[in-house]
Design a protein around this motif. Structure first.
Motif, PDB file in Angstrom:
ATOM      1  N   GLN A  15     -29.737 -41.166 -15.434  1.00  0.00           N
ATOM      2  CA  GLN A  15     -28.480 -41.284 -14.681  1.00  0.00           C
ATOM      3  C   GLN A  15     -28.457 -42.530 -13.789  1.00  0.00           C
ATOM      4  O   GLN A  15     -27.900 -42.509 -12.706  1.00  0.00           O
ATOM      5  N   TRP A  16     -29.000 -43.633 -14.283  1.00  0.00           N
ATOM      6  CA  TRP A  16     -29.077 -44.893 -13.544  1.00  0.00           C
ATOM      7  C   TRP A  16     -28.068 -45.864 -14.158  1.00  0.00           C
ATOM      8  O   TRP A  16     -28.291 -46.385 -15.246  1.00  0.00           O
ATOM      9  N   PRO A  17     -26.953 -46.169 -13.491  1.00  0.00           N
ATOM     10  CA  PRO A  17     -25.969 -47.103 -14.045  1.00  0.00           C
ATOM     11  C   PRO A  17     -26.547 -48.506 -14.195  1.00  0.00           C
ATOM     12  O   PRO A  17     -27.396 -48.937 -13.418  1.00  0.00           O
ATOM     13  N   ALA A  18     -26.049 -49.238 -15.191  1.00  0.00           N
ATOM     14  CA  ALA A  18     -26.589 -50.558 -15.501  1.00  0.00           C
ATOM     15  C   ALA A  18     -26.422 -51.547 -14.358  1.00  0.00           C
ATOM     16  O   ALA A  18     -27.232 -52.469 -14.200  1.00  0.00           O
ATOM     17  N   HIS A  19     -25.376 -51.381 -13.544  1.00  0.00           N
ATOM     18  CA  HIS A  19     -25.124 -52.373 -12.494  1.00  0.00           C
ATOM     19  C   HIS A  19     -26.012 -52.186 -11.270  1.00  0.00           C
ATOM     20  O   HIS A  19     -26.008 -53.032 -10.375  1.00  0.00           O
ATOM     21  N   LEU A  20     -26.790 -51.108 -11.222  1.00  0.00           N
ATOM     22  CA  LEU A  20     -27.645 -50.879 -10.051  1.00  0.00           C
ATOM     23  C   LEU A  20     -28.986 -51.589 -10.211  1.00  0.00           C
ATOM     24  O   LEU A  20     -30.050 -50.965 -10.277  1.00  0.00           O
ATOM     25  N   LEU A  21     -28.933 -52.896 -10.265  1.00  0.00           N
ATOM     26  CA  LEU A  21     -30.111 -53.749 -10.316  1.00  0.00           C
ATOM     27  C   LEU A  21     -29.832 -54.991  -9.489  1.00  0.00           C
ATOM     28  O   LEU A  21     -28.704 -55.515  -9.505  1.00  0.00           O
ATOM     29  N   GLY A  22     -30.852 -55.467  -8.795  1.00  0.00           N
ATOM     30  CA  GLY A  22     -30.682 -56.722  -8.079  1.00  0.00           C
ATOM     31  C   GLY A  22     -30.338 -57.853  -9.026  1.00  0.00           C
ATOM     32  O   GLY A  22     -29.457 -58.683  -8.743  1.00  0.00           O
ATOM     33  N   LEU A 224     -15.209 -48.241  -6.412  1.00  0.00           N
ATOM     34  CA  LEU A 224     -14.138 -49.008  -7.036  1.00  0.00           C
ATOM     35  C   LEU A 224     -12.838 -48.218  -7.006  1.00  0.00           C
ATOM     36  O   LEU A 224     -12.825 -47.003  -7.223  1.00  0.00           O
ATOM     37  N   ALA A 225     -11.748 -48.920  -6.737  1.00  0.00           N
ATOM     38  CA  ALA A 225     -10.415 -48.323  -6.783  1.00  0.00           C
ATOM     39  C   ALA A 225      -9.608 -49.050  -7.856  1.00  0.00           C
ATOM     40  O   ALA A 225      -9.875 -50.198  -8.189  1.00  0.00           O
ATOM     41  N   ASP A 298     -23.772 -43.112 -14.051  1.00  0.00           N
ATOM     42  CA  ASP A 298     -23.102 -42.169 -13.163  1.00  0.00           C
ATOM     43  C   ASP A 298     -21.940 -42.916 -12.523  1.00  0.00           C
ATOM     44  O   ASP A 298     -22.102 -44.051 -12.069  1.00  0.00           O
ATOM     45  N   MET A 299     -20.776 -42.302 -12.477  1.00  0.00           N
ATOM     46  CA  MET A 299     -19.608 -42.962 -11.894  1.00  0.00           C
ATOM     47  C   MET A 299     -19.744 -43.155 -10.384  1.00  0.00           C
ATOM     48  O   MET A 299     -19.159 -44.076  -9.817  1.00  0.00           O
ATOM     49  N   LEU A 300     -20.474 -42.278  -9.707  1.00  0.00           N
ATOM     50  CA  LEU A 300     -20.776 -42.429  -8.275  1.00  0.00           C
ATOM     51  C   LEU A 300     -19.530 -42.680  -7.422  1.00  0.00           C
ATOM     52  O   LEU A 300     -19.570 -43.413  -6.440  1.00  0.00           O
ATOM     53  N   GLY A 301     -18.428 -42.055  -7.803  1.00  0.00           N
ATOM     54  CA  GLY A 301     -17.212 -42.149  -7.001  1.00  0.00           C
ATOM     55  C   GLY A 301     -16.267 -43.249  -7.421  1.00  0.00           C
ATOM     56  O   GLY A 301     -15.133 -43.312  -6.913  1.00  0.00           O
ATOM     57  N   ASP A 302     -16.677 -44.151  -8.321  1.00  0.00           N
ATOM     58  CA  ASP A 302     -15.772 -45.204  -8.774  1.00  0.00           C
ATOM     59  C   ASP A 302     -14.554 -44.593  -9.458  1.00  0.00           C
ATOM     60  O   ASP A 302     -14.675 -43.672 -10.274  1.00  0.00           O
ATOM     61  N   GLY A 314     -19.527 -47.506 -15.635  1.00  0.00           N
ATOM     62  CA  GLY A 314     -20.476 -46.857 -14.737  1.00  0.00           C
ATOM     63  C   GLY A 314     -21.200 -45.688 -15.365  1.00  0.00           C
ATOM     64  O   GLY A 314     -22.362 -45.420 -15.051  1.00  0.00           O
ATOM     65  N   SER A 315     -20.543 -44.985 -16.271  1.00  0.00           N
ATOM     66  CA  SER A 315     -21.121 -43.816 -16.924  1.00  0.00           C
ATOM     67  C   SER A 315     -21.840 -44.166 -18.217  1.00  0.00           C
ATOM     68  O   SER A 315     -22.924 -43.637 -18.493  1.00  0.00           O
TER      69      SER A 315
END
Length: 494
Positions: A15-22, A224-225, A298-302, A314-315
């Protein structure tokens, strides 16, 4: 077997989205280890979970097969690994490798080795499906029998708190320590294929206090909105159901939840350093292929959405980093490869990179060579909860059959999917072409949604309220052992 035959360390997260990397440009997360691996290896920037749900994704990882071939596009906890397909571990063992795994496999029955010589399991408290669970036995040995979930957080919700037991008992630390011992206890006469499968950052969101503390004073990005997600009444049935099941958190609570989620990720990142250090000290690192990926995001609220199962970036998009052996020539260090890739491509890629034969009959493609797909197809669930996706190099089309609702995103200009272009008259040809590609890939019960060559979907049900008294699969005290339960019943989702 030659002493130059490479070892393989395959690391997966949940459940680790691709964008969560430095290295992917996230403004807040710390992932120094993974960033360094991306510097010496290749990061694949368009890797997707074809079916962004735990069990189907892991079947794709382990068989090199799409959901259509391996038989699961939902979440079938009692479905055994398909016997007509070779598994990743068995392919390595057939070529003389030792193959061991630590962590989450998410197979049925839970102790099925699926080709590994042995497995040390941490299955997130699924004792009702059979066992035993090695991590829960470890907690018992440490004097914390049955206490894994006494933090009170759900395995499928977004409340959080810090870990309630001593730091060394956290599942991330146990997984690393057990894997390091696995490497040290190897047979020195054979190469190793080692799979290390971390269960976080999948909820429960229970980071170590020391990792939570490092994020407490750090600003978090807002979710994200988008214009298309603003009017709930106009959302397709599936998205309205998800919004009802996981209600959006207030901004201050969302920021703290995200801090806790990132803390779980950084803990894993730092623990991977121990695995690399173990390989180095054992004299194995230079001759070991490294792979890091996840089963889904995971969408994490986006866009007001949480969890997985959806076809948004995100998913559905996952991190994928491959590192060749030192002096290897088949992957470029520091490269970003934007080809369309799926988790079914992992098996042929690792075998190809190791110089081993890829079995016939799978539909994954090795990313080591020049073969590329022009269209990527994704599918999630069946019936009125279904969603389907096709994307090409630039555009993504998402289809919700319930209500026959389509969305189109220009991922080149709008990678965060803020603007739905489905009504753009200038893109009618793009939409028509992608619908043709989508229709050509439908099978089984999906064919009922086609009439006269047109995608017509099915009537959407009326909105409904969910009786979530189970708190999305909340776990309790795990001692005495759990009573056996029907393994076909999935818990924890809408």
């Amino acid at each position: 077997m030659s002493s130059h035959t490479p070892n393989v360390l395959f690391i997966s997260v949940d459940q680790w989205p691709a964008h969560l990397l430095g290295c992917a440009g996230h403004p807040a997360i710390e992932t120094p280890t993974l960033d360094r691996l991306a510097e010496v290896g290749t990061r694949f920037t368009n890797c997707y979970a074809e079916t962004p749900i735990c069990i189907p994704s892991r079947r794709s990882m382990m068989t090199g097969a799409s959901s259509r071939l391996h038989g699961d596009r939902e979440f079938q906890p009692d479905l055994p690994m398909p016997r007509h397909l070779p598994t990743l571990a068995q392919c390595f063992r057939d070529q003389g490798y030792q193959a061991y795994a630590v962590g989450k496999l998410h197979v049925y029955p839970p102790r099925d080795r699926i080709g590994f010589d042995d497995v040390w399991l941490s299955e997130e408290g699924r004792g009702q499906l059979g066992g035993p669970d090695d991590y829960e036995m470890f907690l018992a040995d440490e004097g914390f029998v049955g206490q894994q979930f006494l933090h009170g957080m759900s395995n499928n919700e977004y409340e959080w708190r810090t870990w309630h037991l001593p730091e060394h008992t956290h599942v991330t630390s146990w997984t690393t320590r057990t894997a390091a011992r696995m490497i040290k206890r190897r047979d020195p006469t054979r190469p190793g294929f080692w799979h290390v499968s971390y269960t976080p950052p999948h909820p429960p969101i229970v980071p170590l206090a020391s990792y939570m503390e490092r994020y407490t004073r750090r600003d978090m990005p807002s979710p994200l909105a988008s214009g298309w997600s603003h009017d709930v009444e106009q959302l397709p049935y599936v998205l309205r159901a998800v919004r009802e099941y996981w209600r959006s958190l207030p901004p201050i609570q969302h920021a703290d939840m995200l801090r806790a989620f990132l803390a779980l990720c950084t803990h894993i990142d730092h623990q991977i350093r121990i695995l690399i250090g173990t390989l180095r000290e054992e004299g194995l690192l230079d001759n070991t292929i490294l792979c890091f990926t996840g089963d889904h995001g995971d969408m994490l609220g986006d866009h007001g959405l949480y969890a997985k199962r959806l076809m948004y970036e995100g998913s559905a998009k996952v991190p994928m980093i491959l590192v060749d052996v030192r002096h290897g020539t088949r992957l470029k260090g520091g490269d970003e490869d934007g080809r369309l890739m799926g988790l079914q491509d992992l098996m042929p890629s690792l075998l190809d990179l190791a110089g081993l034969p890829v079995p016939e009959g799978i539909d994954g493609l090795s990313v080591v060579g020049d073969r590329r797909r022009s269209i990527f197809y994704g599918e999630s669930l069946t019936g009125v909860r279904a969603s389907r996706m096709v994307r090409d190099a630039r555009y993504k089309l998402i289809w919700y059959p319930a209500g026959n609702h389509f969305q189109l995103f220009d991922l080149e200009q709008d990678p965060q999917e803020r603007v739905d272009r489905i009504a753009d008259v200038g893109l009618e040809a793009v939409v028509a072409a992608l619908k043709d590609e989508l229709r050509a890939r439908l099978y089984g019960s999906d064919l009922e949604w086609i009439d006269g060559g047109r995608l017509v979907g099915v009537e959407a049900p009326l909105p409904e309220r969910h009786d979530n008294r189970q708190l999305s699969g909340q776990r309790g005290l795990h001692y005495p052992e759990l009573p056996k339960a029907d393994p076909s019943v999935a818990v924890g989702s809408w």
